[in-house]
Write an enzyme that holds these catalytic residues in place. Sequence first.
Site, PDB file in Angstrom:
ATOM      1  N   LYS A 109      51.968  59.237  44.121  1.00 30.24           N
ATOM      2  CA  LYS A 109      50.557  59.333  43.722  1.00 30.24           C
ATOM      3  C   LYS A 109      50.348  60.432  42.686  1.00 30.24           C
ATOM      4  CE  LYS A 109      48.239  56.679  47.075  1.00 30.24           C
ATOM      5  NZ  LYS A 109      47.150  56.449  47.996  1.00 30.24           N
ATOM      6  N   LYS A 196      54.424  42.450  43.626  1.00 27.87           N
ATOM      7  CA  LYS A 196      53.607  42.260  44.818  1.00 27.87           C
ATOM      8  C   LYS A 196      52.149  42.058  44.415  1.00 27.87           C
ATOM      9  CE  LYS A 196      52.853  45.334  48.110  1.00 27.87           C
ATOM     10  NZ  LYS A 196      52.929  46.376  49.122  1.00 27.87           N
ATOM     11  N   LYS A 199      45.946  45.329  44.086  1.00 34.16           N
ATOM     12  CA  LYS A 199      44.740  45.642  43.309  1.00 34.16           C
ATOM     13  C   LYS A 199      45.058  46.567  42.155  1.00 34.16           C
ATOM     14  CE  LYS A 199      42.014  47.111  46.545  1.00 34.16           C
ATOM     15  NZ  LYS A 199      42.190  46.692  47.935  1.00 34.16           N
TER      16      LYS A 199
HETATM   17  P1  ADP Z   1      46.155  47.273  47.869  1.00 36.92           P
HETATM   18  O1  ADP Z   1      46.024  48.631  47.244  1.00 36.92           O
HETATM   19  O2  ADP Z   1      46.758  46.258  46.947  1.00 36.92           O
HETATM   20  O3  ADP Z   1      44.902  46.777  48.525  1.00 36.92           O
HETATM   21  P2  ADP Z   1      47.353  48.656  50.085  1.00 36.92           P
HETATM   22  O4  ADP Z   1      48.583  49.352  49.618  1.00 36.92           O
HETATM   23  O5  ADP Z   1      46.113  49.447  50.280  1.00 36.92           O
HETATM   24  O6  ADP Z   1      47.152  47.419  49.088  1.00 36.92           O
HETATM   25  O7  ADP Z   1      47.722  47.926  51.442  1.00 36.92           O
HETATM   26  C1  ADP Z   1      46.860  47.690  52.542  1.00 36.92           C
HETATM   27  C2  ADP Z   1      47.630  46.847  53.548  1.00 36.92           C
HETATM   28  O8  ADP Z   1      47.923  45.548  53.010  1.00 36.92           O
HETATM   29  C3  ADP Z   1      49.000  47.426  53.925  1.00 36.92           C
HETATM   30  O9  ADP Z   1      49.241  47.200  55.298  1.00 36.92           O
HETATM   31  C4  ADP Z   1      49.992  46.640  53.084  1.00 36.92           C
HETATM   32  O10 ADP Z   1      51.266  46.561  53.692  1.00 36.92           O
HETATM   33  C5  ADP Z   1      49.316  45.274  52.996  1.00 36.92           C
HETATM   34  N1  ADP Z   1      49.649  44.635  51.709  1.00 36.92           N
HETATM   35  C6  ADP Z   1      49.209  45.022  50.490  1.00 36.92           C
HETATM   36  N2  ADP Z   1      49.647  44.188  49.526  1.00 36.92           N
HETATM   37  C7  ADP Z   1      50.405  43.245  50.141  1.00 36.92           C
HETATM   38  C8  ADP Z   1      51.133  42.087  49.679  1.00 36.92           C
HETATM   39  N3  ADP Z   1      51.153  41.753  48.398  1.00 36.92           N
HETATM   40  N4  ADP Z   1      51.797  41.342  50.593  1.00 36.92           N
HETATM   41  C9  ADP Z   1      51.759  41.676  51.907  1.00 36.92           C
HETATM   42  N5  ADP Z   1      51.086  42.729  52.402  1.00 36.92           N
HETATM   43  C10 ADP Z   1      50.412  43.520  51.551  1.00 36.92           C
END
Ligand code: ADP
Length: 334
Positions: A109, A196, A199
Site C-alpha cells: 500500500k 483478478k 475495483k
Molecule cells: P476489491 O478491492 O476488488 O473490492 P478486496 O481486496 O477488498 O477487493 O477484497 C474483498 C474480498 O473479496 C476478499 O475476501 C477477497 O478475497 C475477495 N475478492 C476480491 N476480488 C476477488 C476475485 N477477483 N475473485 C475472488 N475473490 C475476490
Amino acid sequence: MKTVLSCIQPTGDLHLGNYFGAVQNWVRLQDEYKCFYGVVDYHSMTMPYNPVQLRENTWKMVFYLLACGIKPENLFIQSLVPEHIELSWILGCTTSYGELTRMTQFKDKTEQLRETDKDAFVSLGLFAYPVLQAADILIYHADYVPVGKDQEQHLELSRNIAQRFNHQFGKEYFAHPEPLFTETPKILSPADPNKKMSKSLGEKHYINLFGEETRVRKQIKSAVTDTGEPSNGGMSAGVKSLFDLLRACNSMDAHDALMADYSAGALKYSDLKESVANAVVGLINPFRERFEALQADKKSVKNQIQDASGEIRKRAQQTLREVREITGLGSLKG
Ligand code: ADP
C-alpha cells in the site's frame, strides 16, 4: 457454537469477485457458526478518503450485504463499536515495531501511494492496520476467520499477538483464531482475463453485483476471449474464465453443454457469452431487487443495524472489562 469473524472495507461497489470469493461463503457460514460480520470503516481511514463518501459507502455496503443474505443481527459497523480502538491500542503495546514492518500489505500500500506521489503521506494508521485487525478478531474471541491467501500473514500476526498477550499477563485469555479456508473461485477481469477482477484496476475490470442488467450484459458480451498469446492448443484464459463464471453461477447444464461444443471444436463464443450473461443476470437481478426494497425502507433498516451493532457491542464491552482488569488499567478497585 464456534464463532466466525470476517470484515469488509466499505470501498464502494461490490463485484462478482467479492461475492463468489467472500460474501457467498459468509452467507453459508451463518447456518453453522455464530457469525460477526463487520463493515470496517476505521480501516478505510488508512488510505486517502472523503468523509462524506466514507459514510455513504459504509451504509451502501451494509445494504449490499443484507441484500446478499447476511442476517442483520450478524452485521455491525466497526465505528459503532469503538472498543475495537481501545483494544487495538492495548494490543499495539504487545506488538513489536519489527513485526509490523514485515507486513507485505503495508509495503504494497505504501508503494501504491508512492506510485503517484513519491512524497505521499503514509500514516501511522496504515502501519498499525494489522493490530486493529487483530483487535477486530480477538475482541469477539473468534475461533475462525475465513481468509484469502492475501490475509494469511495478518491472521498469523493476530495469533502471535494473542499468544504474547497471554504470556505477558500469565493467563490463557485470548484463544488462537484459526484460518477457515474455503474453496472459493478466483474471478477474473472481463477486460483482462490474466488479472483478478478488482475495483482498483478500473470500472471495466469488474462486474458490479448490483449493476444494471444492460451494462452487465454488455460487459460480458465484450469480454476478452483471446488475449493474443499462443494458447498451445489449450483453452484461452478468457474462455476458461467464462466457463468458470458459469460454474460459479451454478449453471452446470449450460456449462456442460457448451463444454461438449468446445471439445467438438464447435463452440461459438457468442453462445458462451449469452449463457454467461443469462446466468449472471439471473443471479444478480434478485439481489438488486432486494437492495431496492431495503432502500425503500432505509430508515428502519438503518435503525436495525444500529441496534445490531449495539447488541454486538455488549460482547466487545465485556471483553474490554476483562482486558482492563488483566492489564491493570484504571478501575475504582485497588
Ligand atoms: P476489491 O478491492 O476488488 O473490492 P478486496 O481486496 O477488498 O477487493 O477484497 C474483498 C474480498 O473479496 C476478499 O475476501 C477477497 O478475497 C475477495 N475478492 C476480491 N476480488 C476477488 C476475485 N477477483 N475473485 C475472488 N475473490 C475476490
